[in-house]
Design a protein around this motif. Structure first.
Motif, PDB file in Angstrom:
ATOM      1  N   GLN A   1       0.847  -1.189   0.000  1.00  0.00           N
ATOM      2  CA  GLN A   1       0.000   0.000   0.000  1.00  0.00           C
ATOM      3  C   GLN A   1       0.886   1.244   0.000  1.00  0.00           C
ATOM      4  OE1 GLN A   1      -3.222  -0.418  -0.202  1.00  0.00           O
ATOM      5  NE2 GLN A   1      -3.907   1.713  -0.063  1.00  0.00           N
ATOM      6  N   VAL A   2       0.472   2.235  -0.769  1.00  0.00           N
ATOM      7  CA  VAL A   2       1.208   3.491  -0.876  1.00  0.00           C
ATOM      8  C   VAL A   2       0.267   4.634  -0.541  1.00  0.00           C
ATOM      9  CG1 VAL A   2       2.430   5.043  -2.444  1.00  0.00           C
ATOM     10  CG2 VAL A   2       2.756   2.572  -2.639  1.00  0.00           C
ATOM     11  N   HIS A   3       0.749   5.552   0.265  1.00  0.00           N
ATOM     12  CA  HIS A   3      -0.045   6.718   0.651  1.00  0.00           C
ATOM     13  C   HIS A   3       0.656   7.964   0.126  1.00  0.00           C
ATOM     14  CE1 HIS A   3      -2.908   9.063   2.863  1.00  0.00           C
ATOM     15  NE2 HIS A   3      -1.984   9.627   3.616  1.00  0.00           N
ATOM     16  N   LEU A   4      -0.088   8.758  -0.655  1.00  0.00           N
ATOM     17  CA  LEU A   4       0.468   9.956  -1.281  1.00  0.00           C
ATOM     18  C   LEU A   4      -0.279  11.187  -0.794  1.00  0.00           C
ATOM     19  CD1 LEU A   4       0.592   8.511  -4.909  1.00  0.00           C
ATOM     20  CD2 LEU A   4       2.517   8.718  -3.329  1.00  0.00           C
TER      21      LEU A   4
ATOM     22  N   VAL B   1       6.915   2.192  -0.741  1.00  0.00           N
ATOM     23  CA  VAL B   1       7.463   3.015  -1.819  1.00  0.00           C
ATOM     24  C   VAL B   1       8.822   3.532  -1.385  1.00  0.00           C
ATOM     25  CG1 VAL B   1       6.331   5.121  -0.975  1.00  0.00           C
ATOM     26  CG2 VAL B   1       6.970   4.942  -3.382  1.00  0.00           C
ATOM     27  N   THR B   2       9.731   3.617  -2.358  1.00  0.00           N
ATOM     28  CA  THR B   2      11.062   4.158  -2.077  1.00  0.00           C
ATOM     29  C   THR B   2      11.401   5.192  -3.137  1.00  0.00           C
ATOM     30  OG1 THR B   2      12.323   2.622  -3.468  1.00  0.00           O
ATOM     31  CG2 THR B   2      11.705   1.851  -1.255  1.00  0.00           C
ATOM     32  N   SER B   3      12.570   5.794  -3.009  1.00  0.00           N
ATOM     33  CA  SER B   3      12.997   6.776  -3.997  1.00  0.00           C
ATOM     34  C   SER B   3      13.391   6.121  -5.317  1.00  0.00           C
ATOM     35  CB  SER B   3      14.170   7.587  -3.450  1.00  0.00           C
ATOM     36  OG  SER B   3      15.255   6.728  -3.135  1.00  0.00           O
ATOM     37  N   ARG B   4      13.387   4.788  -5.393  1.00  0.00           N
ATOM     38  CA  ARG B   4      13.672   4.098  -6.648  1.00  0.00           C
ATOM     39  C   ARG B   4      12.411   3.917  -7.490  1.00  0.00           C
ATOM     40  NH1 ARG B   4      18.557   1.490  -7.021  1.00  0.00           N
ATOM     41  NH2 ARG B   4      17.696  -0.041  -8.479  1.00  0.00           N
ATOM     42  N   ASN B   5      11.259   4.262  -6.939  1.00  0.00           N
ATOM     43  CA  ASN B   5       9.994   4.085  -7.659  1.00  0.00           C
ATOM     44  C   ASN B   5       9.692   5.285  -8.552  1.00  0.00           C
ATOM     45  OD1 ASN B   5       9.324   2.615  -4.745  1.00  0.00           O
ATOM     46  ND2 ASN B   5       8.631   1.498  -6.551  1.00  0.00           N
ATOM     47  N   ALA B   6       9.051   5.012  -9.687  1.00  0.00           N
ATOM     48  CA  ALA B   6       8.575   6.096 -10.543  1.00  0.00           C
ATOM     49  C   ALA B   6       7.423   6.827  -9.861  1.00  0.00           C
ATOM     50  CB  ALA B   6       8.118   5.545 -11.884  1.00  0.00           C
ATOM     51  N   ARG B   7       7.231   8.071 -10.261  1.00  0.00           N
ATOM     52  CA  ARG B   7       6.119   8.854  -9.745  1.00  0.00           C
ATOM     53  C   ARG B   7       5.647   9.777 -10.867  1.00  0.00           C
ATOM     54  NH1 ARG B   7       6.121  10.743  -4.319  1.00  0.00           N
ATOM     55  NH2 ARG B   7       7.956   9.445  -3.990  1.00  0.00           N
ATOM     56  N   ALA B   8       4.422  10.240 -10.749  1.00  0.00           N
ATOM     57  CA  ALA B   8       3.868  11.097 -11.801  1.00  0.00           C
ATOM     58  C   ALA B   8       2.966  12.175 -11.209  1.00  0.00           C
ATOM     59  CB  ALA B   8       3.079  10.269 -12.807  1.00  0.00           C
ATOM     60  N   TRP B   9       2.760  13.211 -11.984  1.00  0.00           N
ATOM     61  CA  TRP B   9       1.750  14.228 -11.702  1.00  0.00           C
ATOM     62  C   TRP B   9       0.706  14.179 -12.810  1.00  0.00           C
ATOM     63  CZ3 TRP B   9       1.191  17.003  -7.367  1.00  0.00           C
ATOM     64  CH2 TRP B   9       2.291  17.128  -6.511  1.00  0.00           C
ATOM     65  N   TYR B  10      -0.549  14.117 -12.414  1.00  0.00           N
ATOM     66  CA  TYR B  10      -1.688  14.224 -13.302  1.00  0.00           C
ATOM     67  C   TYR B  10      -2.455  15.487 -12.924  1.00  0.00           C
ATOM     68  CZ  TYR B  10      -1.519   9.372 -15.091  1.00  0.00           C
ATOM     69  OH  TYR B  10      -1.174   8.196 -15.710  1.00  0.00           O
TER      70      TYR B  10
ATOM     71  N   GLU C   1       9.709  -1.213  -9.582  1.00  0.00           N
ATOM     72  CA  GLU C   1      10.334   0.054  -9.256  1.00  0.00           C
ATOM     73  C   GLU C   1      10.179   1.058 -10.388  1.00  0.00           C
ATOM     74  OE1 GLU C   1      14.028  -1.071  -6.265  1.00  0.00           O
ATOM     75  OE2 GLU C   1      14.385  -0.809  -8.414  1.00  0.00           O
ATOM     76  N   TYR C   2      10.345   0.598 -11.631  1.00  0.00           N
ATOM     77  CA  TYR C   2      10.422   1.500 -12.780  1.00  0.00           C
ATOM     78  C   TYR C   2      11.538   2.495 -12.533  1.00  0.00           C
ATOM     79  CZ  TYR C   2       6.175  -0.794 -14.115  1.00  0.00           C
ATOM     80  OH  TYR C   2       5.266  -1.752 -14.450  1.00  0.00           O
TER      81      TYR C   2
END
Length: 125
Positions: A1-4, A28-37, A103-104
């Motif tokens: 589970q990831v909380h943003l 989640v870690t800093s190795r994971n991809a992230r995005a803004w929508y 991770e992406y």
């Protein structure tokens, strides 16, 4: 589970700047991809910018040259969206997103699964 959790939205005049932040916790870690929508009034959700764990970035044509996505590699695991030269059409609720599984670190994920609650950006003309 990831909380943003997104923050930094508000009212800004056209031509101005604003910086959004996304804090992540959970699996989640800093190795994971992230995005803004973003989702503007009466429009579908639009992918604005992506960043991989290694720092590769990709932008929507509508924001290229004006917005910059970046991230920290410390324990706070933050991702930012620096918005410059904003326009009224940038008015929207901005969401941070994280993929499900993997991770992406270098490549971009095909889709995003976890979402924050959004932060509203209003650009006045």
């Amino acid at each position: 589970q990831v909380h943003l959790v997104e923050s930094g939205g508000g009212l800004v005049q056209a031509g101005g700047s604003l910086k959004l932040s996304c804090a992540a916790s959970g699996s989640v870690t800093s190795r994971n991809a992230r995005a803004w929508y973003r989702q503007g009034p009466g429009t579908e959700r639009e992918l604005v910018a992506q960043i991989t764990g290694s720092g590769n970035t990709k932008y929507a044509d509508s924001v290229k040259g004006r917005f910059t996505i970046s991230r920290t590699y410390t324990d706070d695991n933050l991702v930012y969206l620096q918005m410059s030269d904003v326009r009224p059409e940038d008015t929207a609720v901005y969401y941070c997103a994280s993929p499900l599984g993997g991770e992406y670190y270098v490549t971009f994920p095909p889709d995003y699964y976890y979402w924050g609650q959004g932060t509203r950006v209003t650009v006045s003309s």
